[in-house]
Design a protein around this motif. Sequence first.
Motif, PDB file in Angstrom:
ATOM      1  N   ASP A   1      -6.162  -3.694   2.369  1.00 19.02           N
ATOM      2  CA  ASP A   1      -6.076  -2.431   3.105  1.00 19.02           C
ATOM      3  C   ASP A   1      -7.236  -1.495   2.754  1.00 19.02           C
ATOM      4  O   ASP A   1      -7.781  -0.800   3.615  1.00 19.02           O
TER       5      ASP A   1
ATOM      6  N   GLU B   1      -2.565   1.281   9.786  1.00 16.12           N
ATOM      7  CA  GLU B   1      -1.716   0.976  10.944  1.00 16.12           C
ATOM      8  C   GLU B   1      -2.028   1.889  12.124  1.00 16.12           C
ATOM      9  O   GLU B   1      -1.890   1.486  13.277  1.00 16.12           O
TER      10      GLU B   1
ATOM     11  N   SER C   1      -1.006  -3.718   7.773  1.00 16.14           N
ATOM     12  CA  SER C   1      -1.104  -3.437   6.341  1.00 16.14           C
ATOM     13  C   SER C   1      -0.722  -4.704   5.602  1.00 16.14           C
ATOM     14  O   SER C   1       0.337  -5.293   5.852  1.00 16.14           O
TER      15      SER C   1
ATOM     16  N   SER D   1       0.818  -1.203   0.000  1.00 12.83           N
ATOM     17  CA  SER D   1       0.000   0.000   0.000  1.00 12.83           C
ATOM     18  C   SER D   1       0.851   1.251   0.000  1.00 12.83           C
ATOM     19  O   SER D   1       1.949   1.264   0.566  1.00 12.83           O
TER      20      SER D   1
ATOM     21  N   LYS E   1      -1.159   2.844   4.182  1.00 14.69           N
ATOM     22  CA  LYS E   1      -0.468   2.042   5.191  1.00 14.69           C
ATOM     23  C   LYS E   1      -0.540   2.744   6.550  1.00 14.69           C
ATOM     24  O   LYS E   1      -0.907   2.132   7.557  1.00 14.69           O
TER      25      LYS E   1
END
Lengths: 337, 666
Positions: B250, B238, B244, B229, B234
């Motif tokens: 995602d 996260e 991720s 990603s 990401k």
Amino acid sequence: MQDAITQLLDEVRARAGRLATRDDAEDFRIQYLARKGRIATLFEDMKALPPAERPVAGKLLNALRVEAEGIHAAAVASIGIAGAAHAAHLDLTLPGRAMPVGHQHIVTKTIDEIKTIFKAMGFSVATGPEIETDWYNFQALNFPPDHPARDMQDTFFIDDMRLLRTHTTPVQIRVMEQRTPPIRIIMPGRVFRNEVISARSHVQFHQVDGLFCDAHVTFADLKGTLVAFAKRYYGSALKYRFRPSFFPFTEPSAEMDITCYLCAGKGCRVCKQSGWLEILGCGMVDPNVFRAVGYDPDAVSGYAFGIGIERTAMLRHGVDDIRLLFENDLRVNRQFI
Amino acid sequence: MKLSLHWLKRYVDLPESPEELDRIVTGTGLEMEGIEDRKARFDGIVVGHVVTCEKHPKADKLSICTVDSGSGTATVICGAPNVAAGQKVPFATEGAWMHTLGFRIEKKAIRGIESSGMICSAKELGLNDDHSGIMVLPDHAQTGTPIAEHLGMTDVIFDIGITPNRGDALSHVGIARDLAAVLSRELRIPEPLSAATVTREHVRVTIKAPTLCPRYSAAIIRGITLGASPAWLKNAVESVGMRSINTVVDITNFVMMEIGQPMHAFDLSALAGPSITVRDARPGEGFVTLDGKSHVLPPSAVLICDDEKPVAIGGIMGGANSEIRAGTTDILLESAYFNPSSIRKTAKLLGVSTESSYRFERATDPERTMWALRRAIDLIIETSGGLCTGTADVYPHPDPARVIDLRLRTMDSLLGISIDRVRATEILRALGCTVIEGVDVLSCTAPTFRSDLEREVDLIEEVARIHGYDNIPTPARMEISTEEQYDDEAFLSELRSAALSLGMDEMVSSSLVQHAHAQLPGEHAVVSVLNPVSADRPSLRTSLLPSMLEAADRNIRVGVQSMRLFEIGSIFSAQPSELENPKHHEGFQFAFAITGLAQTREWFGESRPYDFFDLKGFVHSLLEKLRMETRVRFSSDAKNALSKYSWRLKQRAVPAVASWKFQDTC
């Protein structure tokens, strides 16, 4: 030697009748019975006698001492406590004969304190069974079957029908079924949750629930009553807040927080740095609860609240492990009175 | 649920500090369980400029550097092989707390030269595992800028507890909506474009279980390239505690955390064609989920199938047989609405709880499946390429709109405050209701994402919640009651006071005991729970005495030799009693025990152990306090297994157990 003993014996007997006061008795003791008194002196003298004569003399001397001690003890007893205050030699610092003191358990003590405050505000006290049915514990209190709200209360089941109540709220259903408004009650009792036992949670604890229902009961009444309670219980200087929450049996629902009295709201370990302590849950009785007991929700309104006893007691007394409350170690229990 | 402040700001302006937001969020009924200020980890670490760099005279591998931190220069000893003059570096100034290393940067001499500060590696900043040398920043980095700002690590993460009625709040938009309502600000929800949609193929969706799955929307995207990603995606997933994985996974997670709609992506090549059938699980049917676990499905489960086989347990988890993997180019994207109570039942029976099941069982928005699908199509094409070649949306029986009348006078009389029509309307609209204003009534259509708004009182709560409970007055004077006052516990309280006044200590023990402690000789059958926490304490006590003996024993072991204990508590037995409780009896018991010395050895007398007559005396005194002493009679009791003696109050025999039990320990 024997003459000396006989003579002293006569003298002692002669004084026996004349020991009227503490001072007389003390004078008698010093003269005859003290470590350097005249009887002790004769014992010393006896050591000088030839060994063959000592047993006889010893026997006479012992008899003399016993008699003198008897006379002294009898005199002290007859003078009695009346004379004690005047006598320097009765040691008043000796410990007294204590009466046993009973210690109330911190849990029932806390319930009593809370009851006292609400009784003064006109609340009655109602109780109900600890083994309940799904109807009283959940359905009548507007917990639909298969609703996530039931997850908030992990339940011990006895069979399909019966369970250990997870709150004392079912008592309000039982009372409303039996009576008509106005109803103003608090409901103390033991409740059960199927949780892992730890310092913070136990499979059993206690609650005091409250209910007031009548025509025109408002959320403002709820706030007024609970603020009055909190001020009496925690002190009149406290700051408080009501924040929205969720309970199936009240709508709107709230939780009441007070400023942490350990850190005065600055943030500490006990209030998890928030400065606030949650002290109770409350709200306006949900119309579905009134329908469950056959009341008309358009004619009756009410508020309800619930206070966790162990949490209250632990915060107030600085106990950090709930298990201590049910271990009944008297070294702990006796710290609370 | 974790929420990112950066993410929330996409939907509503929030210039407030984290502390102010804490207060506002709490005020709306969402519980703030934690606030993590990401930049706090980098306090005292700034962009530094290495001005000079020379070899340490006494150590081959060390360099002496002069570092400009924007507010002055410092001499620093650095051991990294790649340090050089002219670099921009992350520089921990004196006093900075190094989160990853667990120490504070202090002035100290290294091989005779004083060092004050530290040039950091990426690992020392906690960014990744690179510790081969110091982290070198681009030349344009501004000397003196806090490193958190330079790295864009300024997010604040809120951990918010959501009550079970608020399924709508399990997303950033959901929380942003509450905040926008409280703050009277605009809520901005992005409008998906789905520009890259061309309808080239027919996606067939058949719902055979419309109760369990009222709506199923799907899309086919072909020609994607799965990969890592981009940074924004990401960071976003996260930041809320998710891992991720790849662009498609995602994005499905991003859309779920954005709007609350769980989604699933199937590898189209693993399906028997662009076709989905939703049906009930058959009795005893098994399925292997993508975590590799095999399950036997309960009847409440709903299965997502292609033309040949099940490929997912609806609302819970996808199957191992159709999971997207490296090399996947074509996907079928699912966005559905499942029956909350069936998902809850199934998840519980399977012992599985996923982000999806957690949301579906709290009710998602049946009207949002297409929005989420189009949003995900946009973002997948943006991050992974490809083309959406077809969509389907089956919703056989749309939920009728919920129209609820809110009577303003009812609201005022329930809350005890007058909230005017304008304010109430503003609040309800901000929360997503459609409101038609009448004279005394607001006619509201509840938004589809608020399945909890069903009745007038639910709307009253919403108005009160957003208006603020603190704005409802707290009366200083209230009516008193002239009703009859009663106390169901009056006798128990009197009994407790009597025992306390006789110098007895109260104990409170557990109602759940070992079976052997409940099954006492001569007593009734025991009531037990089906699901005890610990297998050794499943039974409800039939007597308080076993726990009392345990407590006495434990006290003697810790050195409390003498005690007078009592307890008042409920006991249970399985037996027919009153009509309403045909299967058990529940009642109160008062129990007490004495052991040890009645009197210790003192200056005024010798010690004396408790004996039977102390016990008997207690009974007498207790009854005298209760004004019942004339009604008691003592007798020996040969039949009772626990006791040789009993006392009789009216016609009821009460065994004197404790005295005999305690003779051993006196």
